[in-house]
Design a protein around this motif. Sequence first.
Motif, PDB file in Angstrom:
ATOM      1  N   ARG A   9     -22.409  -6.066  17.529  1.00  0.00           N
ATOM      2  CA  ARG A   9     -23.207  -7.002  16.733  1.00  0.00           C
ATOM      3  C   ARG A   9     -24.568  -6.432  16.343  1.00  0.00           C
ATOM      4  NH1 ARG A   9     -21.852 -12.342  20.278  1.00  0.00           N
ATOM      5  NH2 ARG A   9     -20.133 -13.148  19.026  1.00  0.00           N
ATOM      6  N   LEU A  39     -17.444 -13.643  15.878  1.00  0.00           N
ATOM      7  CA  LEU A  39     -17.626 -15.091  15.980  1.00  0.00           C
ATOM      8  C   LEU A  39     -16.292 -15.791  16.190  1.00  0.00           C
ATOM      9  CD1 LEU A  39     -20.224 -15.647  13.102  1.00  0.00           C
ATOM     10  CD2 LEU A  39     -20.654 -15.663  15.559  1.00  0.00           C
ATOM     11  N   ARG A  89     -26.009 -16.514  16.734  1.00  0.00           N
ATOM     12  CA  ARG A  89     -24.905 -15.970  17.551  1.00  0.00           C
ATOM     13  C   ARG A  89     -24.611 -14.519  17.182  1.00  0.00           C
ATOM     14  NH1 ARG A  89     -20.043 -19.767  16.864  1.00  0.00           N
ATOM     15  NH2 ARG A  89     -19.017 -18.298  18.254  1.00  0.00           N
ATOM     16  N   THR A  90     -24.706 -14.210  15.899  1.00  0.00           N
ATOM     17  CA  THR A  90     -24.449 -12.819  15.500  1.00  0.00           C
ATOM     18  C   THR A  90     -25.536 -11.885  16.021  1.00  0.00           C
ATOM     19  OG1 THR A  90     -25.657 -12.864  13.384  1.00  0.00           O
ATOM     20  CG2 THR A  90     -23.367 -13.601  13.353  1.00  0.00           C
ATOM     21  N   SER A  94     -32.513 -10.026  19.328  1.00  0.00           N
ATOM     22  CA  SER A  94     -31.407  -9.401  20.039  1.00  0.00           C
ATOM     23  C   SER A  94     -31.257 -10.084  21.391  1.00  0.00           C
ATOM     24  CB  SER A  94     -31.679  -7.906  20.219  1.00  0.00           C
ATOM     25  OG  SER A  94     -30.613  -7.317  20.916  1.00  0.00           O
ATOM     26  N   GLY A  95     -30.231 -10.913  21.514  1.00  0.00           N
ATOM     27  CA  GLY A  95     -29.976 -11.622  22.764  1.00  0.00           C
ATOM     28  C   GLY A  95     -31.162 -12.457  23.196  1.00  0.00           C
ATOM     29  N   ALA A  96     -31.574 -12.281  24.461  1.00  0.00           N
ATOM     30  CA  ALA A  96     -32.671 -13.085  25.011  1.00  0.00           C
ATOM     31  C   ALA A  96     -34.017 -12.388  24.846  1.00  0.00           C
ATOM     32  CB  ALA A  96     -32.409 -13.371  26.487  1.00  0.00           C
ATOM     33  N   GLY A 149     -26.588 -12.117  19.030  1.00  0.00           N
ATOM     34  CA  GLY A 149     -26.393 -12.083  20.477  1.00  0.00           C
ATOM     35  C   GLY A 149     -27.064 -13.212  21.230  1.00  0.00           C
ATOM     36  N   VAL A 150     -27.567 -14.219  20.513  1.00  0.00           N
ATOM     37  CA  VAL A 150     -28.197 -15.358  21.192  1.00  0.00           C
ATOM     38  C   VAL A 150     -27.101 -16.281  21.725  1.00  0.00           C
ATOM     39  CG1 VAL A 150     -29.685 -17.381  20.906  1.00  0.00           C
ATOM     40  CG2 VAL A 150     -30.240 -15.241  19.723  1.00  0.00           C
ATOM     41  N   TYR A 186     -25.665  -9.757   8.719  1.00  0.00           N
ATOM     42  CA  TYR A 186     -24.776 -10.798   8.191  1.00  0.00           C
ATOM     43  C   TYR A 186     -25.542 -11.713   7.247  1.00  0.00           C
ATOM     44  CZ  TYR A 186     -21.914 -15.082   8.312  1.00  0.00           C
ATOM     45  OH  TYR A 186     -21.188 -16.198   7.977  1.00  0.00           O
ATOM     46  N   LEU A 231     -17.620 -10.056  12.888  1.00  0.00           N
ATOM     47  CA  LEU A 231     -18.885 -10.398  13.549  1.00  0.00           C
ATOM     48  C   LEU A 231     -18.689 -10.832  15.003  1.00  0.00           C
ATOM     49  CD1 LEU A 231     -20.304 -12.389  10.548  1.00  0.00           C
ATOM     50  CD2 LEU A 231     -21.449 -10.430  11.567  1.00  0.00           C
TER      51      LEU A 231
END
Lengths: 319, 279
Positions: free
Chosen positions: A105, A86, B175-176, A135-137, B178-179, A110, A84
């Motif tokens: 990712r 991490l 986090r997984t 997804s991200g921001a 993408g944050v 997960y 992952l």
Amino acid sequence: MNLGNSGSLRTGRGTSEAASSDAHDAHRVARDAHRVAVRFSGVDFAHREAEVLKNASFHVHEGEFVALIGPNGSGKTTILRLILGLASPGAGSIEVFGAPPELARGAVGYVPQSMSFDRAFPISVEEVVRMGRLSGAGRGCLKGGCSDVDDALEMADVADLRDRPYAALSGGQRRRVLVARALASKPRLLVLDEPTANMDEESERRLYAVLGSLKGSATVIIATHDTDFVSALTDVVLCVNGRSGDEAPGGVARHASGPVERVSSGHYGGAILQVLHDTDLPDDARCVSCADGTAETAAPASAGAAPGSSPAEPQGGER
Amino acid sequence: MSFFSALFDPAMPFVRNALVAGILSSILFGVLGSVVTVKRIAGLAGAISHAVLGGIGLALYLSANKIVPGLPPIAGALVFALISAALIGLVSLKAKQREDTVINALWAIGMSIGIVFIAKTPGYADPMSYLFGNILLVSARDLVMLGVLDILVIVLAWRYYPQIEASAFDEEFARTRGVSTDAVFLVILGVTAIAVVLLQTYVGIVMVIAMLTLPAGTSGYFARNLAGMMAIGTLFSVAFSVAGLAISWGLDLPSGAIVVLVAGATFLAVSALRAGRKA
């Protein structure tokens, strides 16, 4: 690099539609089996100077159902965290769909082992599943009407719980909600850490029914501390810090599995296989040629599986 | 004169300022307080709020000794708040095994620095006014700054709501996806630090943390999601502020303490009712 989903997961479609696309699915499964989903090459990992993995090497093809087994503390969760992105390896390399894990990712879903959560946290089942679209921001899928979330709720058999507070669910229901959250991004790879820990038999059966519906359409890696038996859905058994004594400590060995003669108490919601720890398989047991990443599935990993049996038609003893 | 008569008395603008400050603060207490509560960082916010006294004391000392003439206490408070937020954030992220020790040390060291500098400041500086606040001393400039911070907090909470919710609910999963959970955490701490500085004028250093947790904690019993918790928490905070101001005016008691007592009594009553219903 776009590693996101390519519509690889089956969604809640009707029976006739499913039947008409079986041939297409079979073709896709065969095509996906040529690709490597996860590759560990000589990976070392230490946690606070305690060696967890040492020169661990294995690979998994797309569409395979993998049981990652080992006793508690053997390093299963570490392997999942490395997949992952991490955690980072001390040495060696890891590729997920040919890319570093951090870049892959978006293609990975997960389901954590045991998520401690604040029971006073006000959140509904649907909102938990919507997190899977993050997804991200980006803003993700804030409002209702997001079809991927609807599909995931249906697939994980929790659609009727969508408006319920997450804290009000049973442990088994919560676990299926977390599976739905992982499925909401339509992942090409689904990673589950001890998904049936502390789960009652009915919940276990329903969870494995969900996973069975994904068989072949997504790569599934399940970590479990049960080193004796695996679900009959399993194509590949990877034993972490295995107990055959042949492999080096910190390694990952590929073991065979076979039918169970008689089982007094069942697991995994149905048919199971027995892990044959004395039968090591080479890492390329399911390949004709894996070195260049263009693997080809050659034979089932299950030693006792019937010749020519489809991976989607698991062999093994019924409970 | 009753509180509500005083509100409309042209000779008493400070009463209206106090009410507006209460309402503007309520947005921070409701929105930011909900985030602090679900992220379970009330202890960290408490450490920041107490460390702020160090900055206030230093600013008073530098100003009174003409080393930095005219340096307002709020400037020192802001610097100390941001430094302590950065230190606490880094310690929390990097040294979890010593987190409690370091955070409590920062809490105590900050306050001690403040007391020492205030003691050495020429003239009279009453630490009590900073520890417990006085909403009736809120100026028009304070109201503008509170309004600006309200807008900033609302915009950030709206824009990054999914990231905040996910990182508070399940940080590893976030986090997984993408944050950048560390960035979310540090920004929350930084904004909390700035809010603490502005809000300590209202209820004081000691009690600001109570108002960051009690309205949100009470609303958590009624809300179905984090957004609802923020909205209901803001309404609760407005109610606590108006009721607290009216009671403190009527009984001639410290306003900050009364607001916190009203909020605390409501939280305990609701908690007891909920516990009784479950039993």
